[in-house]
Scaffold this motif. Structure first.
Motif, PDB file in Angstrom:
ATOM      1  N   ILE A   1     -15.303  14.108   7.071  1.00 46.28           N
ATOM      2  CA  ILE A   1     -15.882  12.862   7.586  1.00 46.28           C
ATOM      3  C   ILE A   1     -14.931  11.722   7.231  1.00 46.28           C
ATOM      4  O   ILE A   1     -14.721  11.427   6.044  1.00 46.28           O
ATOM      5  CB  ILE A   1     -17.274  12.623   6.986  1.00 46.28           C
TER       6      ILE A   1
ATOM      7  N   VAL B   1     -14.673  13.750   2.415  1.00 45.36           N
ATOM      8  CA  VAL B   1     -15.142  12.428   2.871  1.00 45.36           C
ATOM      9  C   VAL B   1     -14.101  11.406   2.427  1.00 45.36           C
ATOM     10  O   VAL B   1     -13.915  11.188   1.220  1.00 45.36           O
ATOM     11  CB  VAL B   1     -16.510  12.079   2.231  1.00 45.36           C
TER      12      VAL B   1
ATOM     13  N   ARG C   1     -16.091   8.754  11.945  1.00 48.31           N
ATOM     14  CA  ARG C   1     -16.826   7.484  11.848  1.00 48.31           C
ATOM     15  C   ARG C   1     -17.529   7.386  10.490  1.00 48.31           C
ATOM     16  O   ARG C   1     -17.670   8.379   9.774  1.00 48.31           O
ATOM     17  CB  ARG C   1     -17.840   7.352  12.980  1.00 48.31           C
ATOM     18  N   ALA C   2     -17.934   6.157  10.173  1.00 46.25           N
ATOM     19  CA  ALA C   2     -18.660   5.947   8.916  1.00 46.25           C
ATOM     20  C   ALA C   2     -20.071   6.479   9.095  1.00 46.25           C
ATOM     21  O   ALA C   2     -20.621   6.421  10.191  1.00 46.25           O
ATOM     22  CB  ALA C   2     -18.698   4.467   8.579  1.00 46.25           C
ATOM     23  N   ILE C   3     -20.644   7.030   8.047  1.00 46.52           N
ATOM     24  CA  ILE C   3     -22.033   7.459   8.158  1.00 46.52           C
ATOM     25  C   ILE C   3     -22.833   6.859   6.996  1.00 46.52           C
ATOM     26  O   ILE C   3     -22.253   6.523   5.966  1.00 46.52           O
ATOM     27  CB  ILE C   3     -22.185   8.990   8.258  1.00 46.52           C
TER      28      ILE C   3
ATOM     29  N   GLN D   1      -6.244   1.766 -13.274  1.00 47.26           N
ATOM     30  CA  GLN D   1      -7.210   2.870 -13.193  1.00 47.26           C
ATOM     31  C   GLN D   1      -6.959   3.941 -14.252  1.00 47.26           C
ATOM     32  O   GLN D   1      -7.890   4.581 -14.716  1.00 47.26           O
ATOM     33  CB  GLN D   1      -7.124   3.545 -11.815  1.00 47.26           C
TER      34      GLN D   1
ATOM     35  N   HIS E   1      -6.801  -1.643  -8.099  1.00 52.02           N
ATOM     36  CA  HIS E   1      -7.604  -0.483  -7.704  1.00 52.02           C
ATOM     37  C   HIS E   1      -6.759   0.705  -7.266  1.00 52.02           C
ATOM     38  O   HIS E   1      -7.264   1.812  -7.137  1.00 52.02           O
ATOM     39  CB  HIS E   1      -8.561  -0.873  -6.572  1.00 52.02           C
ATOM     40  N   ILE E   2      -5.506   0.472  -6.969  1.00 44.93           N
ATOM     41  CA  ILE E   2      -4.634   1.552  -6.466  1.00 44.93           C
ATOM     42  C   ILE E   2      -3.624   1.907  -7.575  1.00 44.93           C
ATOM     43  O   ILE E   2      -3.553   1.211  -8.584  1.00 44.93           O
ATOM     44  CB  ILE E   2      -3.949   1.133  -5.141  1.00 44.93           C
TER      45      ILE E   2
ATOM     46  N   GLU F   1     -18.922  10.722  -6.771  1.00 44.02           N
ATOM     47  CA  GLU F   1     -20.176  10.758  -6.002  1.00 44.02           C
ATOM     48  C   GLU F   1     -20.582  12.200  -5.702  1.00 44.02           C
ATOM     49  O   GLU F   1     -21.775  12.533  -5.707  1.00 44.02           O
ATOM     50  CB  GLU F   1     -20.006   9.985  -4.685  1.00 44.02           C
TER      51      GLU F   1
ATOM     52  N   LEU G   1     -13.511   7.612  -5.761  1.00 46.11           N
ATOM     53  CA  LEU G   1     -14.928   7.588  -6.124  1.00 46.11           C
ATOM     54  C   LEU G   1     -15.707   8.706  -5.464  1.00 46.11           C
ATOM     55  O   LEU G   1     -16.765   9.102  -5.956  1.00 46.11           O
ATOM     56  CB  LEU G   1     -15.535   6.226  -5.761  1.00 46.11           C
ATOM     57  N   VAL G   2     -15.169   9.257  -4.359  1.00 46.06           N
ATOM     58  CA  VAL G   2     -15.861  10.364  -3.685  1.00 46.06           C
ATOM     59  C   VAL G   2     -16.011  11.538  -4.655  1.00 46.06           C
ATOM     60  O   VAL G   2     -17.057  12.189  -4.706  1.00 46.06           O
ATOM     61  CB  VAL G   2     -15.115  10.770  -2.396  1.00 46.06           C
TER      62      VAL G   2
ATOM     63  N   TRP H   1       0.838  -1.222   0.000  1.00 46.65           N
ATOM     64  CA  TRP H   1       0.000   0.000   0.000  1.00 46.65           C
ATOM     65  C   TRP H   1       0.871   1.270   0.000  1.00 46.65           C
ATOM     66  O   TRP H   1       0.724   2.125  -0.887  1.00 46.65           O
ATOM     67  CB  TRP H   1      -1.001  -0.039   1.154  1.00 46.65           C
TER      68      TRP H   1
ATOM     69  N   GLY I   1      -5.807   5.844  -6.433  1.00 53.11           N
ATOM     70  CA  GLY I   1      -6.005   5.076  -7.660  1.00 53.11           C
ATOM     71  C   GLY I   1      -6.999   5.802  -8.561  1.00 53.11           C
ATOM     72  O   GLY I   1      -6.692   6.188  -9.690  1.00 53.11           O
ATOM     73  N   MET I   2      -8.219   6.010  -8.056  1.00 53.09           N
ATOM     74  CA  MET I   2      -9.222   6.773  -8.800  1.00 53.09           C
ATOM     75  C   MET I   2      -9.763   7.876  -7.897  1.00 53.09           C
ATOM     76  O   MET I   2      -9.561   9.038  -8.111  1.00 53.09           O
ATOM     77  CB  MET I   2     -10.355   5.835  -9.263  1.00 53.09           C
TER      78      MET I   2
ATOM     79  N   LEU J   1     -24.545  10.731   3.560  1.00 51.48           N
ATOM     80  CA  LEU J   1     -23.378  11.256   2.833  1.00 51.48           C
ATOM     81  C   LEU J   1     -23.802  12.007   1.578  1.00 51.48           C
ATOM     82  O   LEU J   1     -23.328  13.125   1.327  1.00 51.48           O
ATOM     83  CB  LEU J   1     -22.492  10.106   2.367  1.00 51.48           C
TER      84      LEU J   1
ATOM     85  N   ILE K   1     -12.416   3.140 -13.218  1.00 47.91           N
ATOM     86  CA  ILE K   1     -13.618   2.694 -12.509  1.00 47.91           C
ATOM     87  C   ILE K   1     -14.577   3.871 -12.326  1.00 47.91           C
ATOM     88  O   ILE K   1     -14.147   5.036 -12.274  1.00 47.91           O
ATOM     89  CB  ILE K   1     -13.247   2.040 -11.158  1.00 47.91           C
TER      90      ILE K   1
HETATM   91  P1  ADQ Z   1     -10.761   3.927  -1.310  1.00 39.94           P
HETATM   92  O1  ADQ Z   1      -9.356   4.303  -0.996  1.00 39.94           O
HETATM   93  O2  ADQ Z   1     -11.549   3.391  -0.196  1.00 39.94           O
HETATM   94  O3  ADQ Z   1     -10.835   2.913  -2.547  1.00 39.94           O
HETATM   95  P2  ADQ Z   1     -12.661   5.809  -2.733  1.00 39.94           P
HETATM   96  O4  ADQ Z   1     -12.539   5.519  -4.170  1.00 39.94           O
HETATM   97  O5  ADQ Z   1     -12.828   7.256  -2.434  1.00 39.94           O
HETATM   98  O6  ADQ Z   1     -11.417   5.323  -1.870  1.00 39.94           O
HETATM   99  O7  ADQ Z   1     -13.926   5.033  -2.173  1.00 39.94           O
HETATM  100  C1  ADQ Z   1     -14.350   5.165  -0.860  1.00 39.94           C
HETATM  101  C2  ADQ Z   1     -15.846   4.816  -0.719  1.00 39.94           C
HETATM  102  O8  ADQ Z   1     -16.169   4.797   0.663  1.00 39.94           O
HETATM  103  C3  ADQ Z   1     -16.758   5.843  -1.378  1.00 39.94           C
HETATM  104  O9  ADQ Z   1     -17.810   5.166  -1.997  1.00 39.94           O
HETATM  105  C4  ADQ Z   1     -17.248   6.690  -0.194  1.00 39.94           C
HETATM  106  O10 ADQ Z   1     -18.529   7.243  -0.370  1.00 39.94           O
HETATM  107  C5  ADQ Z   1     -17.220   5.708   0.945  1.00 39.94           C
HETATM  108  N1  ADQ Z   1     -16.945   6.424   2.218  1.00 39.94           N
HETATM  109  C6  ADQ Z   1     -15.902   7.207   2.500  1.00 39.94           C
HETATM  110  N2  ADQ Z   1     -16.021   7.746   3.742  1.00 39.94           N
HETATM  111  C7  ADQ Z   1     -17.170   7.284   4.255  1.00 39.94           C
HETATM  112  C8  ADQ Z   1     -17.866   7.490   5.498  1.00 39.94           C
HETATM  113  N3  ADQ Z   1     -17.423   8.295   6.471  1.00 39.94           N
HETATM  114  N4  ADQ Z   1     -19.017   6.837   5.670  1.00 39.94           N
HETATM  115  C9  ADQ Z   1     -19.510   6.041   4.703  1.00 39.94           C
HETATM  116  N5  ADQ Z   1     -18.910   5.830   3.520  1.00 39.94           N
HETATM  117  C10 ADQ Z   1     -17.751   6.433   3.286  1.00 39.94           C
HETATM  118  C11 ADQ Z   1      -9.885   2.222  -3.373  1.00 39.94           C
HETATM  119  C12 ADQ Z   1      -8.789   3.084  -4.016  1.00 39.94           C
HETATM  120  C13 ADQ Z   1      -9.436   4.217  -4.795  1.00 39.94           C
HETATM  121  C14 ADQ Z   1     -10.394   3.654  -5.840  1.00 39.94           C
HETATM  122  C15 ADQ Z   1     -11.361   2.660  -5.209  1.00 39.94           C
HETATM  123  C16 ADQ Z   1     -12.200   1.942  -6.263  1.00 39.94           C
HETATM  124  O11 ADQ Z   1      -7.914   3.600  -3.007  1.00 39.94           O
HETATM  125  O12 ADQ Z   1      -8.444   5.018  -5.427  1.00 39.94           O
HETATM  126  O13 ADQ Z   1     -11.132   4.717  -6.420  1.00 39.94           O
HETATM  127  O14 ADQ Z   1     -10.655   1.670  -4.458  1.00 39.94           O
HETATM  128  O15 ADQ Z   1     -11.398   1.290  -7.209  1.00 39.94           O
END
Ligand code: ADQ
Length: 462
Positions: free
Chosen positions: A298, A263, A340-342, A187, A156-157, A372, A368-369, A87, A365-366, A347, A227
């Motif tokens: 968050i 987030v 904490r997770a919400i 990615q 993914h990274i 979103e 997704l926040v 990592w 890597g990408m 979100l 992705i």
């Molecule tokens: P992550 O490093 O986990 O993923 P990310 O792509 O941002 O990063 O995805 C995180 C997910 O977790 C999002 O769907 C987000 O909404 C959710 N999340 C974050 N904080 C949260 C909270 N407090 N409560 C609830 N949900 C929360 C890895 C790689 C990325 C790559 C993804 C997908 O590190 O670069 O984009 O895989 O391939």
């Protein structure tokens, strides 16, 4: 139609996993329609290796095959090589990488054992799709078990430049195992080209046409498959009556009328301390924004057994406390930090309620926040995405305000630009961005990868 066998480090409870997003959502359709199987660790640890049997289950039409890990495997394979060595290295943090021989041995051993369990479940014509850095050598171990079916791997990274990859002890072994797959997906174009550079410059291989690359006497296809998300479901979640109520509550309870939202999992790659320093700089450079803007961060905890993750938590708590102490007032808290997770629905409501989505990883890597955040916006009055140039998402989301996350002044000025941007410009940027998020969605990602795998030249990489 071929069955699809997905292998990932972690197989989560499908119901919960689908609610919280991630790989489960991305692969749900393929696993259901393709009569698939999802294989991986069940997230538990056991004391005794011998007790580690395979467990077959079915939820919502998705079959899963899971195994527990022994405590030692968990420490060496998961916490050790995957999260203390790969990592940080793949995210360009050699200063945090720990390379212990026992970790590498544990990583090999667990991949070998997982391959033994999985090989017995693979049938002729299955398509095998392996995910992420924990399982890089799984395909090679499956080949050793006699599996001849088509196999693909998706990382993914980031895949780092050769200078960083070669810091891994036994990097040639690790790289060679990737050539046992018929398709290796990344990615971004930069990641794919870093892999090809390694193959050519370090392993003495060659780049061929059709994204093929040859090294170690084998040929594979190396290609970018960015992705995505399912933007319609995110939009719907952000626009329910409950989401409206949550937004109204936030606005009612806060003196500030503008929000900057971050987030992220609490990870040192996400650039969280730098983000808080940039927000502090914003208040110093533009004091007129005091009491008008609040930053919400968050960040649910992850990997708390790895030291680097406890350090970042302490640093962030210190930083948010000192910014609030210096700038806050009895009726205004500049930084709200939630550890904490919400729920996803909350979100998306927060994404929609925030004028700025601040996504400043040092490497990702990408991310997704970022996608979103765009998908949650109200098209008539959209917020602005401020995005690190080191997130994979920046390769595509070029209408975001792109920043260097190491430069607090630049991020502070980008925040100011975003917070004061006229509606027309916000709409223009949003229209372009949502188009990209819709086009490069998760279905397209999955289908493009599976299509490349189905049409790869042979079942066995040669
Ligand atoms: P992550 O490093 O986990 O993923 P990310 O792509 O941002 O990063 O995805 C995180 C997910 O977790 C999002 O769907 C987000 O909404 C959710 N999340 C974050 N904080 C949260 C909270 N407090 N409560 C609830 N949900 C929360 C890895 C790689 C990325 C790559 C993804 C997908 O590190 O670069 O984009 O895989 O391939």
């Amino acid at each position: 139609m071929s069955r699809i066998i997905v292998a990932s480090n972690r197989v989560t409870d499908i119901d919960k996993a689908v609610q919280s997003g991630g790989l489960a959502v991305a692969l749900e359709d393929a696993l259901q329609t393709g009569r698939g199987l999802w294989f991986g660790w069940d997230g538990t640890t056991v004391d005794d290796d011998a007790a580690a049997g395979i467990r077959l289950q079915q939820y919502n039409g998705i079959r899963t095959a899971t195994v527990p890990l022994s405590r030692r495997d968990y420490e060496e394979y998961y916490l050790g090589f995957s999260n203390r060595a790969l990592w940080p290295t793949f995210h360009y943090r050699l200063d945090l990488a720990v390379y212990e021989h026992a970790f590498l041995e544990g990583y090999r051993r667990v991949n070998q054992r997982l391959a033994q369990s999985l090989a017995a479940l693979i049938e002729p014509d299955d398509l095998v799709w392996v995910h992420d850095y924990h399982l890089i050598p799984l395909g090679d171990e499956l080949r050793k078990q006699g599996v001849k079916e088509r196999m693909g791997f998706f990382l993914h990274i980031p895949f780092p430049s050769p200078d960083f990859f070669t810091a891994i002890p036994d990097h040639a072994w690790l790289a060679e195992t990737l050539f046992s797959y018929d398709v290796v997906g990344f990615q971004t174009a930069t990641d794919a080209s870093n892999f090809v550079r390694y193959a050519v410059e370090i392993a003495g291989g060659e780049a061929l046409d059709g994204d093929r690359v040859r090294a170690f006497g084998k040929t594979t296809i190396a290609r970018a498959f960015p992705i995505g998300i399912d933007p319609d479901s995110v939009y719907e979640m952000a626009h329910t009556p409950e989401a409206d109520a949550q937004m109204a509550r936030l606005q009612r309870r806060s003196m500030a009328n503008m929000f900057v939202l971050g987030v992220d999992r609490l990870d040192y790659t996400k650039g969280l301390p730098g983000r808080m320093r940039a927000f502090k700089r914003l208040l110093e450079l533009h004091p007129e924004l005091m009491k008008r803007v609040t930053m919400m961060q968050i960040s649910p905890p992850t990997r708390e057994e790895v030291e680097a993750y406890t350090d970042i938590r302490q640093e962030l708590e210190g930083l948010s406390g000192s910014i609030n102490g210096e700038f806050g007032d009895f009726d205004w808290t500049p930084v709200r930090y939630i550890h904490r997770a919400i729920p996803r629905a909350t979100l998306t409501a927060l994404f929609r309620a925030s004028q700025v989505g601040l996504v400043t990883p040092l490497r990702d890597g990408m991310n997704l926040v970022a996608k979103e955040y765009i998908a949650s916006q109200d098209p008539a009055d959209p917020g602005v995405l401020v995005l690190s140039k080191f997130a994979g998402a920046a390769e595509d989301l070029v209408e975001a305000i792109t920043v260097n996350p190491y430069d607090a002044n630049e991020v502070a000025e980008a925040l100011h630009t975003a917070l004061t941007m006229p509606t027309e410009e916000r709409r223009e940027r949003y229209e372009a961005l949502i188009q990209r998020v819709r086009t490069n969605n998760v279905t397209r990602w999955r289908e493009a990868f599976l299509e490349a795998l189905r049409s790869a030249p042979s079942g066995r990489a040669s």
